[in-house]
Structure formats: structure tokens, C-alpha cells
Design an enzyme around this catalytic site. Sequence first.
Site, PDB file in Angstrom:
ATOM      1  NE  ARG A 120       3.996   6.559   5.625  1.00  0.00           N
ATOM      2  CZ  ARG A 120       3.728   7.772   5.189  1.00  0.00           C
ATOM      3  NH1 ARG A 120       2.914   8.551   5.871  1.00  0.00           N
ATOM      4  NH2 ARG A 120       4.282   8.228   4.090  1.00  0.00           N
ATOM      5  CE  LYS A 141       4.283  19.648 -14.827  1.00  0.00           C
ATOM      6  NZ  LYS A 141       4.200  20.852 -14.001  1.00  0.00           N
ATOM      7  N   GLY A 195       4.311   6.587  -4.530  1.00  0.00           N
ATOM      8  CA  GLY A 195       2.867   6.556  -4.255  1.00  0.00           C
ATOM      9  C   GLY A 195       2.009   6.080  -5.410  1.00  0.00           C
ATOM     10  N   GLY A 250       9.678   9.941  -1.143  1.00  0.00           N
ATOM     11  CA  GLY A 250      10.862  10.771  -1.363  1.00  0.00           C
ATOM     12  C   GLY A 250      12.161  10.005  -1.255  1.00  0.00           C
TER      13      GLY A 250
END
Length: 400
Positions: free
Chosen positions: A39, A200, A358, A381
Site C-alpha cells: 500500500r 459462496k 485478496g 471491498g
Amino acid sequence: MGDFKTLDDLPQDLTGQRALVRVDLNLPMKDGRATDLTRARAVAPTILELSDRGAKVLLLAHYGRPKGERHSTLSLSEIVGELERVIDKEVMFIPEVEGPVVEQSVGILSAGDIGLLENTRFWPGEEANDADFAKAIAANGDFYVNDAFSAAHRAHATTEGLAHLLPSYAGRAMQKELEALDAALGNPTPPVAAVVGGAKVSTKLAVLENLSRRVQHLIIGGGMANTFLAANGVDVGKSLCEHDLTDTARAIMDAADEAGCTIHLPYDVVVAKEFAANPSSLRTCNVHEVAAEEMILDIGPQATEALGDVLKTCATLVWNGPLGAFETPPFDEATVALAKTAAALTQDGSLVSVAGGGDTVAALAHAGVTDDVTYVSTAGGAFLEWMEGKELPGVAALSA
């Protein structure tokens, strides 16, 4: 994606101008050292360019989840040394984000100097996007630069509020991200393929619904594929599967069909009776031959090869999530093989490939192709919400 200004729209000489720059310095730390500097490296070009052009660079960042209160262990003073290592310049730590302490510190800084303000989330006004809090921060800046795409899905004072108070620009990392995302889904060259993997369906429902209307080929892998296979009447044995979502999976397949999007599910799979590295019960079979006590843990070699052929017909690829349980060998084989195909096509110039999330970042690194795809987004996100077709507040504010 909207029109946004970049550092190219600022005057070349910024001597003495105060730049408020929102960055992501939420580094993973252990024993006082960062275990991963990705980052910090991502925002270094923007920081150094503004500094070289003579601006006083004031960095705004969050660290952890202090919930609006000061915590000594979550102070950004912990990060200063790590940032200095990356940019090879001295950084002044400023223990506030607004008010007289910041004003005095800015007075001490010379043109080209860099200051790191305290963790913005120590103040409740940050996450509340409080207008007065944003105004107080803006008082110490002449312009605002957002270089934190990873926080762009949150409408906070330093990610969204400031953009309405000062002339606003996208930093170099944000610019690269937005240009890559625009090439992948905003304004892509068709045909477009999307690989969506993961455990999922429930966590990626909105992604699948949006993509089925936007892309020509939707490749579904991971545990999610089992739910789609079950919706098609396949007995998936003991595989990870959300049987309560088979109707939803059917609805997505119908919608894709109507939109002219082909959904690709595996027809040969790698199964085992226990989930472990190189289990003795390992075998490859047709999806209709999975035994009651077996679980599907990866896509088979024939399906993987067929997916590679699909990519050869495409001009654009967006990838989120592995095809199998890739952390455990040999269930990483399909992901690695398809990643290598995508990388080769990108290097040939026939494919624009954008990947994010990720697990995806880890899978591409594991396949050794991180540098061979067009763009890898490390924003979890925000990347997912962008794939869902949502407007990201931090990005929308830049193009206001």
C-alpha cells in the site's frame, strides 16, 4: 466512470501550495515493522511527484478501526518509519488532523516537505462524514488529492467530504485504478469475459447479477460453481454448496441467457473424499460422476483448457476469485493454468486483463504472473462494489 481531474491538471510549479492527500497506509504491522509495504509503495509516486513539484504534502490516512477514539497502538506515528523507508524522504508526524497544531506544523514545513497527519478515524467526524470536521481539515489545504481507491467505497470526511470543499484531483494510483477499471467494465472492448470464483454465491450475488448483463462470457469457479451445478440438477456429493440458493442461481442463468451472456461451468472436476493436500482419494471425473462421499475441489483439466480457449476469443478479462481451493495443492492447478493463459494473451497484446480481490492477488502471485496481466487491484471491498456496478462515493465526488 465520470470525468475526473488528475495531477496533470495542476500547475507544474506547486511551490508552497498545501496538498491534502488521502492515501491508504493501513499497513499490516508486526513487532513495529510492516509485514507488507504494497500500500505504501502504491501511493509513493503521488507523494514524491507532489513533493518534487514543490507542494507541502499533508497525508491523510486511517489505520485499523479505532471507532472514533484515540488508541496509542493505532497511531499513525507507528507507520512513519515504514513510509520513510519506501519514499526515502523524511516525514514529519503531526499528531492532529485539524486546528492550530496542524496550522503551526504546516508553517514549519518547507516547499516539498511531507507531513503525516494522525489517524483520521480517531475522530467520530471522519466516518460520519461530518461537514464541520471536513471544513476544519480543508482549512489547512489549497487542494485535495485522493489516492486511496481502496477506501473510495466509503463516504467519509477525508474520502468524500473534502472533495466538495477544495479543488480535487485523482492521485496516480487512483488514476491507474480508474483507467484500468474503465477499460475492464466501464467502456471495455468486447467480447468481455469475467472469471468469478470464491466459496459462496451469497457474497457475490450482486456481482454475478451485474456481470451477467455486462459481459459475454461468465466463468464461475470455486465453491460457487457447485451451487450452479446443483441448480442444473448435478449431484455434487459433499461439496461446499448453498443448496438454498439454487433458485437464485437459476434466475441468474436465465437472466444471462436473455442478455446473450454464456455462463461457463466445469464439466470435469477434481474430487476427493477429504480436503487435504494431495489426498489419496484424489481423482478427476465428469461432473455427473461425483460420488455421494466426494467433494469437488477444483475444475478439471479439460474444462480448464476449454476456458483458456474462451479467453483466446475475448478482448477483455475481469477476474475476481480462484477457480478451486487454490491454497491447498493440487487444487491450485486450474487457477494457475488459466492465470498463465491470461498472462500470455495479455503479453501478446490480444487481451486487457484486470484482476482484483485478496484471494485473486494471492492466486496470481502464486502463479507467478502478477506482472504479466494488465492491472491488479489490491482494493478488496471497493473492487467488489465496483464489480457490483455500484457508484463509489470517493470516485463520484472527484468527478462532481
